[in-house]
Design an enzyme around this catalytic site. Sequence first.
Site, PDB file in Angstrom:
ATOM      1  N   ASP A 318      -8.017   8.153  -3.546  1.00 52.10           N
ATOM      2  CA  ASP A 318      -9.431   7.932  -3.824  1.00 52.10           C
ATOM      3  C   ASP A 318     -10.107   9.299  -3.896  1.00 52.10           C
ATOM      4  OD1 ASP A 318     -11.489   5.131  -2.799  1.00 52.10           O
ATOM      5  OD2 ASP A 318     -11.927   6.784  -4.154  1.00 52.10           O
ATOM      6  N   GLU A 513     -20.647   1.009  -1.935  1.00 48.31           N
ATOM      7  CA  GLU A 513     -19.834   1.587  -0.861  1.00 48.31           C
ATOM      8  C   GLU A 513     -20.584   1.628   0.469  1.00 48.31           C
ATOM      9  OE1 GLU A 513     -17.857   4.629  -4.060  1.00 48.31           O
ATOM     10  OE2 GLU A 513     -17.131   4.727  -2.022  1.00 48.31           O
TER      11      GLU A 513
HETATM   12  C1  GLC Z   1     -15.106   5.835  -5.081  1.00 48.40           C
HETATM   13  C2  GLC Z   1     -14.488   4.492  -4.720  1.00 48.40           C
HETATM   14  C3  GLC Z   1     -13.412   4.055  -5.663  1.00 48.40           C
HETATM   15  C4  GLC Z   1     -13.699   4.614  -7.052  1.00 48.40           C
HETATM   16  C5  GLC Z   1     -13.593   6.119  -6.974  1.00 48.40           C
HETATM   17  C6  GLC Z   1     -13.938   6.783  -8.319  1.00 48.40           C
HETATM   18  O1  GLC Z   1     -15.340   6.571  -3.910  1.00 48.40           O
HETATM   19  O2  GLC Z   1     -13.976   4.363  -3.403  1.00 48.40           O
HETATM   20  O3  GLC Z   1     -13.389   2.635  -5.652  1.00 48.40           O
HETATM   21  O4  GLC Z   1     -12.748   4.109  -7.969  1.00 48.40           O
HETATM   22  O5  GLC Z   1     -14.406   6.675  -5.961  1.00 48.40           O
HETATM   23  O6  GLC Z   1     -15.278   6.569  -8.631  1.00 48.40           O
END
Ligand code: GLC
Length: 624
Positions: A318, A513
């Site tokens: 991530d 988030e």
């Molecule tokens: C974010 C999320 C993830 C996403 C990534 C790219 O923090 O946790 O789900 O795909 O970053 O945006």
Amino acid sequence: MSHRATGRRLRRSLPAVAGMAVVTLLTGALAPAAAHTTHHHGHHDHHPHHPRSSVTERVDELMSRMSLQDKLGQMVQITRGAASPSEVAELRIGSVLSGGGSAPSPNTPEAWADMYDRYQSAALDTPLGIPVLYGVDAVHGHNNVRGATIFPHNIGLGATRNPELVRRIGAATAEEVAATGVDWTFSPCLCVARDDRWGRTYESFGETPELASAMSSEITGYQGATLGGDPTSIMATAKHYVGDGGTTGGVDQGNTQLSEQELRRIHLAPFHEAIERGVGSVMVSYSSWNGDKLHEHEYLINDVLKGELGFDGIVLSDYNAIHQLDGDDSTLTASEVRRSVNAGLDMIMLSKDHEKFLNHLRREVESGRVPMQRINDATRRVLTKKFELRLFEHPYAQRDLLSTVGSAEHRELARQAVRESQVLLKNEGVLPLSSGTDNLFVAGSNADDIGNQSGGWTISWQGSSGDITEGTTILEGIREVSDSSVTYNRHGEGINDSYDAAIAVVGEKPYAEYQGDRPNGLELSQEDLSTIAKLRSSGVPVIVVLASGRPMDIASEVGNWDALLASWLPGTQGGGVADVLFGKYDPTGELPMTWMRSFEQQPINQGDGKDPLYPYGYGLSYRD
Ligand code: GLC
């Protein structure tokens, strides 16, 4: 949309749905490659146009010409804001992403295609000419792009109990994404949300592994029956591995405290289905399992995901997640690089420190602390997807698909998804409204706000209130479907007993988030409560439409309401809500989450012995 058509659609119990999903998979997969049997146990079948042997041979041949630096570059995914096309090419970086809302200016599909092609042509203009993979969070449509079709968020799709519909949404989204060149979506989230306080509850299809497994049909929508089999095929991502929806207290990026048996039963199960469907990538979760960070978990990644489940695609980190491993997000240490790569991460998503990452990793390899075999495995996995996606043959944006972005056909599909996602929770005889006779009053913070009804991950990372993109608000939908006069005032000013009914569209403002974590309560806002009270004071029947990313704490209020419709986060096609309110579509939605009787019950889930306000699976129709 005739009633008969929907009336015939039986309310399938999930096992049948899941069974149907498998049927879809098999028939879907067998159709194009009838000559070959299809094995989705992590291995791709032999396509007529590039049998696996050719992909393996092409990967071997290319790797034989790659330096260590070439290979390490393939393990980096960098945000577009952090590296220009020439720097991406110079460092041999294998992938670029747009983080939430990271759009070109102007934010148009054509500008996206131009941006994509600039990165691609720079990458191809290198000695080995290895194309880049470009990834985005297209999680409910191509949601970073203005004018794209925005579908209901996953919690609403879970309420439809219709995996085939969700597959079609994946396929429509893939067309809009491929039009802009983008090859990879970080979707579907197969998180099983167990605590509604979690800010990502709406990204979950529901609280049971069966629901997430059934809706992994979206992978087949995005990728096609096999990755790269169709020109519109884009790579899907099963995320976030593993247990992201099970953290204590619903704390985002928190700690999932479960036995291995429970972790496997609840949170690992959907990944089995995703791998059966040939998902091209898996994104690792920020969270921890019993105190151990997933991003350095050798057992769960190397032994379980890659070994036991046989996953042979790309394991992606991530966003700057490996920066967290030493407890200090601001630095990237050699140790963090070594531990995450040795645990099985194949590609590292970064918005910064990409050169530091490459230097650390090169020294770790040269010292032998990261085996060359690990680097070769990661490189092989990345290159295999690039060949399967036919990026070497067709590297540029498919501009002939640009007309599909926000098309009438896609918006009609989205409207159908909105219809099927509505869950009728209470109805004291006031619904369906008759389109001719009612003199309606509409109010509420979410009645006329496309941003609020779309939620997070829409145009920007967090989403925002206001007229952020093209679509139909719920109020506009009501005006379109109703033949009677519709009066609107956000706070209910002007309501009186001359109206036949009042509709209050309330709920949550956008978030994403951890910014959506609600550890202190899930009650309606004071603004919404006072609007409803004002409507009630007139004595006319009050219908509450709840546009939210999760169940809210409304038990003490719902007794005063004449009807309650859970709309979730419907996206741009608000007309689908009106279709249900006016009985153009008889509600068939079923709760994907147990609905709390009080906030103190959280977490509350099917079978935990707690007494809910409405149980998992509950939903009324107009025939009830
Ligand atoms: C974010 C999320 C993830 C996403 C990534 C790219 O923090 O946790 O789900 O795909 O970053 O945006």
